[in-house]
Write an enzyme that holds these catalytic residues in place. Structure first.
Site, PDB file in Angstrom:
ATOM      1  N   ASP A  12     -10.655 -19.618   2.557  1.00 51.07           N
ATOM      2  CA  ASP A  12     -11.622 -20.603   2.108  1.00 51.07           C
ATOM      3  C   ASP A  12     -12.405 -20.082   0.905  1.00 51.07           C
ATOM      4  OD1 ASP A  12     -12.862 -23.216   2.972  1.00 51.07           O
ATOM      5  OD2 ASP A  12     -14.669 -21.960   2.964  1.00 51.07           O
TER       6      ASP A  12
ATOM      7  N   GLU B 250      -7.568 -21.116  -1.270  1.00 47.63           N
ATOM      8  CA  GLU B 250      -8.153 -22.451  -1.391  1.00 47.63           C
ATOM      9  C   GLU B 250      -9.231 -22.414  -2.475  1.00 47.63           C
ATOM     10  OE1 GLU B 250     -11.454 -23.490  -0.239  1.00 47.63           O
ATOM     11  OE2 GLU B 250     -11.229 -25.655  -0.016  1.00 47.63           O
TER      12      GLU B 250
END
Lengths: 680, 680
Positions: free
Chosen positions: A407, A436
């Site tokens: 993330d 990401e």
């Protein structure tokens, strides 16, 4: 002393004053042949290129010597840690450029470099042939050719016994011949030329200045189809928290759709301080489960499981069950902490404290993320936090998880990723990291350079024909193709694309086909298959997002595009052409609403074409060019075609063809060209 | 221990097992900021870029940190050998790209690299401004801002006393203010921002991995006009061998034409064995002087003068006289030897001996060059031959020669040139080497990379508009612009261009203007000024070439283009815009027989345009676009123009203009645009 370039340096004159000179001369002289423009070479060799087991890894270089000498060029390669180099000859292309195609079998870091040498026998062959053709006398040249064979024979260490014997045979035969013509025929025979190509002395053997690296991943790093779901939403009842056991029940569904990777957002304990309510509100009720990205509570942190999902045993059972279904579990690695994360008390030095004694929560002014705080990677957090985070990854690897979607990696230091990914993969080369990062282009590329196996991309926001072509050309033809592998997600829990909010079902079919065929890796987030697109008004967010509440899904609806998903995932598995990424070509279709492209294997045994309608609302008529030239066929040739959607087979006569696409019936067409001579 | 990134690393846990890790972490962590895409950086820093004293040297780099931090970037530079770096801040362009413009004053090798750091005060300023604008409370932020100023003050070593005092003043003023608004105004004042930009702590100070090099030449390396003549043809009488004293008599002529460099083919003793006769025949008469490239006889080798030209005293007098006329003498450095060269007996190990005991003469099969043999640079010739050749150059440098045109450098090893040029210039940085290599593109570029100051080019064979534009775009915009400086010779003793054989006088005027204005360095070989073009039939060779016989020249003919030569050399000296090379732009002229281009200074005070007629036979009508946009003017603007050929001044109204060129009258036009606000 004997030096690298095969001569003996004799130091003369004023030895002291020339010692430095001699060192400089020797160092330079050892590299007589220019080797440059090596590709791939990422940032002067600072970063490794990427390949995958069984993939073709093309190495190119410019190599040339002074004068009109003939040279030979080879690429040397080995698995990192091995002492012996393998060698493969490079082939001359044009304009002093050489190429080799490698393929690695081992999932690990490899090294490669280039060597080149003057091939005096090849130069001799060229020169004597010209003189012979011009009718000049060549007796002396023949004697010189013979000496080159004798020189080769003197290098017994490098030669096989077989080659030594063959060289001796040539010399014996040479001695028995009296006529120049006969001697020339002997020395120019295919056998002699081939033998000397292999066994001739490597004069001025030069190695490239740098040893370069390529990380060879397992196949799933380059070719995978991801399905994302929230385990807590798998009970089928919004009032019951889903469990790992519920997820096990969903495995047949995901497997039947044809996916390889099943990915979960964080499954760790969720903090209660500043917990978010439904639709990202600040007023949760007691029943609201909170965002799974607010990681950590009194129940544990990144190495714990959210108790309502189940126990570690349940999780391990899920991993096994997934494997039995041909699915691999990917976890989310999100470094932020809820204010209740155990680390805050255990390691206050890992956090940014403010003058009032609070920790700064995450923000992107004026936006605030009150339920999470970020760690600090430097000062007193270095190196213990780095070890701790690495150990979290290793903890899950130990449980059987080998894929991590990370993330927001762009908000953490690049050096941390470079060290952590390198360290993990030195122990577990099969671990895959997906970045990401939706941020600036060079930042995204840097993350790929420092080690990420896959990268989220701008695909989600590229809808027009020209922007898709431009972006894909960048990804598949520019330098980044060597180190960045996009994973084309059609949607994510964070991105409900504006295009899909208005496109209806045809738009979902279109984006599915584009994602699954333009990139090697692609993914969808559940709901996509039933064309879920209700937004928070005016935003790219989903209404009633699973990030803040438990949902119950019914995927058996008339809107479902599961038929298309199954089709395209099956075609991806069946067709080698669809397992590559850089083998993409765009072709001419004279309609700005239709993207026309193809992928083919190098041997042309698999050649797939796609027409994809980018306008989800209106019929499209398309005049297009069948790329017959790619098969070496003329514009008037006929070619057999298989319609991979319907299964029909027919023939296209000539280069110019016409197609009608009705997006409400099927917004795409997929064709297999049957190249002449290729079995159907 | 205190580390490079300003923190203290505490090693915990299992110290032994983590020692290696810690080293890797520290090395990586010290470079938190990504610095990449540095330009110029030739082959990963393997070779030096080139600049010249007073020239603008532009350095660019991508630099960015993780997250949304603000960074500062600077280029550090110093003369090689100095210990202290100079520093210049880089300016942000776009897409994480930064730029600085340097200019060096010293003719020598320099080093440069990039540094970057996180500017926490700039980040704070940005964040607090957004929060303030959003009406959020900022008391804590103000306290944090104050602490950043205190942090800056604690780094007393780096700060000037003045800056320390200024920081203290801000802190005192801050303490006296109670209102947030007042405190914010103080911390966001221009003075505080500027001071903190300079004095703020350099958090995560990162240096680029490589130190790069740029060789700063004297101006003549980048901007010079060459005139080539054969000293032996300067007597005015084909029956009398010319002398250095005769050349002294020609200096006013060359000076009046406006040239800077006077270049001679070899002036050394000429061998008699296999001497060539007139027009490269193998049957010389006793009177034939032989090719000056057949260097060496019993009278001496490369460090001797051909006796008929004069003594060393005469030569030194010529050097002085040339200098007095504003001219610099360039010599030819041609490494081949005649079979009579003293080295053959003194150093047989420097030559290639054949099985029959002869030395191989130069050849390019089936062509033969019987009057010269080549040296061998490796085996037993290494390193003594290398020293000997270097010492030849130093010998002539000692006599006052600082420019060498090197004959066929591509047939000698690159490492030799790299060492020799580097060695000579480490002692005499003002020495200039011109590579006479007409060979494959990458070979020519490599010679420039290894150190050549100037390079012969393909210009001589580029006659069409599209090929001139394409070639010049390559030279002025691709990477080679950083290391390769072409010298555009319009003709040479070896090249009587086919175009000029048929063009008549207008073609000579055209090629003169192109050579003199497209490149910084250009040259002509005598005879060009009177349109000499008689060829050996069917070849690019001159008939009765001076290479094989003594010629007597009469340059006072009606065909003379000396007026044009004087004009263009004067304009080159007067106009700064014409002294650059990469400041070239091509503009639209809708006529494929007319090249339309311009050069301008960055401040637009000097902006010159050229129309050059490439068809030497026919009138041309040209519609063209005045590049008003370069001056920030609209398409309808008017601009003052000076005709630099006639001296007329007038006004162009609007972007679209028309021109008529009659090549028999004048095949070119030269305009100066007078930018508004620039004094005429």
């Amino acid at each position: 002393m004997r030096n690298a370039f095969g001569g003996t340096i004799q130091q003369q004159g004023d030895a002291t004053s020339r010692a430095g000179d001699l060192e400089a001369i020797s160092a330079l002289a050892a590299r007589r042949i220019a080797i440059e423009g090596v590709d791939p070479e990422i940032d002067g060799g600072r970063f490794a290129a990427k390949s995958a087991v069984g993939e073709t890894f093309i190495v190119e270089a410019d190599a040339f010597s002074d004068g009109h000498d003939k040279i030979a060029v080879a690429v040397c390669y080995r698995a990192a840690g091995e002492s012996v180099w393998q060698e493969q000859r490079m082939t001359y292309l044009v304009n002093d450029r050489w190429r080799a195609e490698l393929s690695f079998n081992e999932n690990q870091l490899h090294e490669y470099t280039i060597i080149a040498w003057r091939d005096l026998f090849a130069a001799w062959h060229d020169e004597v042939s010209k003189k012979f053709a011009a009718g000049q006398k060549i007796s002396l040249e023949l004697e010189e050719g013979k000496r080159l064979i004798e020189d080769a024979l003197s290098d017994t260490e490098r030669l096989s016994g077989e080659d030594q014997a063959a060289l001796k045979d040539i010399l014996s035969a040479f001695a028995l011949k009296d006529e120049d013509d006969d001697r020339l025929a002997l020395l120019r025979s295919t056998e002699t030329v081939e033998l000397m190509r292999r066994a001739g002395v490597r004069t001025n053997l030069t190695s490239y200045e740098r040893v370069l690296e390529v990380f060879v991943d397992r196949t799933a790093a380059a070719f995978s189809a991801w399905y994302e779901l929230m385990p807590r939403s798998q009970s089928g009842d919004v009032n019951r928290h889903g469990t790992f056991k519920d997820v096990i029940g969903k495995l047949p569904y995901v497997r039947d759709l044809g996916f390889d990777v099943l990915y979960f957002p964080p499954i760790h304990p969720i903090g209660t301080t500043n917990r978010k309510g439904k639709n990202n509100t600040l007023t949760p009720t007691a029943d609201d489960p909170g965002s799974p990205y607010a990681i950590g509570s009194h129940e544990g942190g990144h190495d714990a499981l959210h108790p309502e999902l189940g126990s570690m045993e349940d999780f391990l059972e899920l991993i096994s069950a997934a494997r039995a279904h041909g699915l691999e579990i990917a976890l989310d690695f999100a470094i932020q902490c809820s204010p209740d994360h155990p680390w805050i008390k255990q390691h206050p030095e890992w956090f940014d404290w403010r003058p009032d004694g609070t920790i700064k929560f995450a923000e992107n002014p004026p936006k605030k993320y009150e339920d999470i705080v970020n760690v600090h990677f430097y000062r007193k957090a270095l190196p213990d936090l780095w070890y701790a985070l690495r150990d979290i990854v290793l903890f899950w690897v130990d449980k059987g998880v080998k894929i991590f979607r990370v993330d927001n990696p762009h908000t953490k230091p690049f050096p941390f990723w470079e060290w952590m990914i390198g360290d993990v993969r030195s122990k577990h080369p099969d671990v895959i990291f997906l970045a990401e990062a939706f941020t600036r282009p060079k930042v995204m590329k840097r993350l790929a350079k420092v080690g990420y196996s896959q990268s989220y991309s701008y695909f989600t926001w590229r809808n027009e024909k020209c922007e898709l072509e431009q972006y894909l050309k960048e990804l598949t033809t520019e330098e980044c193709r060597h180190y960045m592998r996009p994973n084309f997600f059609a949607n994510t829990p964070d991105i409900n694309p504006v295009f899909l909010q208005h496109s209806g079902r045809p738009g979902f079919q279109t984006r599915l086909i584009l994602a699954a065929t333009l990139a090697g890796n692609y993914g969808i987030y559940n709901g996509f298959e039933i064309c879920e697109a209700a937004p928070v008004p005016g935003k790219e967010e989903y209404l009633n997002s699973e990030k803040y509440e438990i949902r119950a899904w019914d995927f058996d609806t008339p809107d479902s595009i599961s038929w298309d998903i199954k089709l395209i995932n099956r075609l991806r598995r069946e067709h080698k052409a669809l397992q590559g990424f850089t083998n993409l070509s765009f072709y001419n279709a004279w309609n700005d609403n239709v993207l026309f492209y193809g992928k083919k294997t190098e041997d042309l045994t698999d050649f797939i074409l796609f027409h994809v309608c980018l306008d989800p609302h209106h019929d499209q008529h398309i005049d297009f060019e069948v790329p017959l030239w790619e098969l070496g066929l003329g514009d008037d040739a006929s070619i057999e075609v298989e319609d991979l959607v319907s299964g029909n087979r027919f023939t296209w006569h000539g280069k110019y063809q016409h197609l009608h696409l009705d997006p409400h019936y099927k917004p795409y067409a997929i064709w297999r060209l049957v190249a002449p001579g290729v079995s159907a």
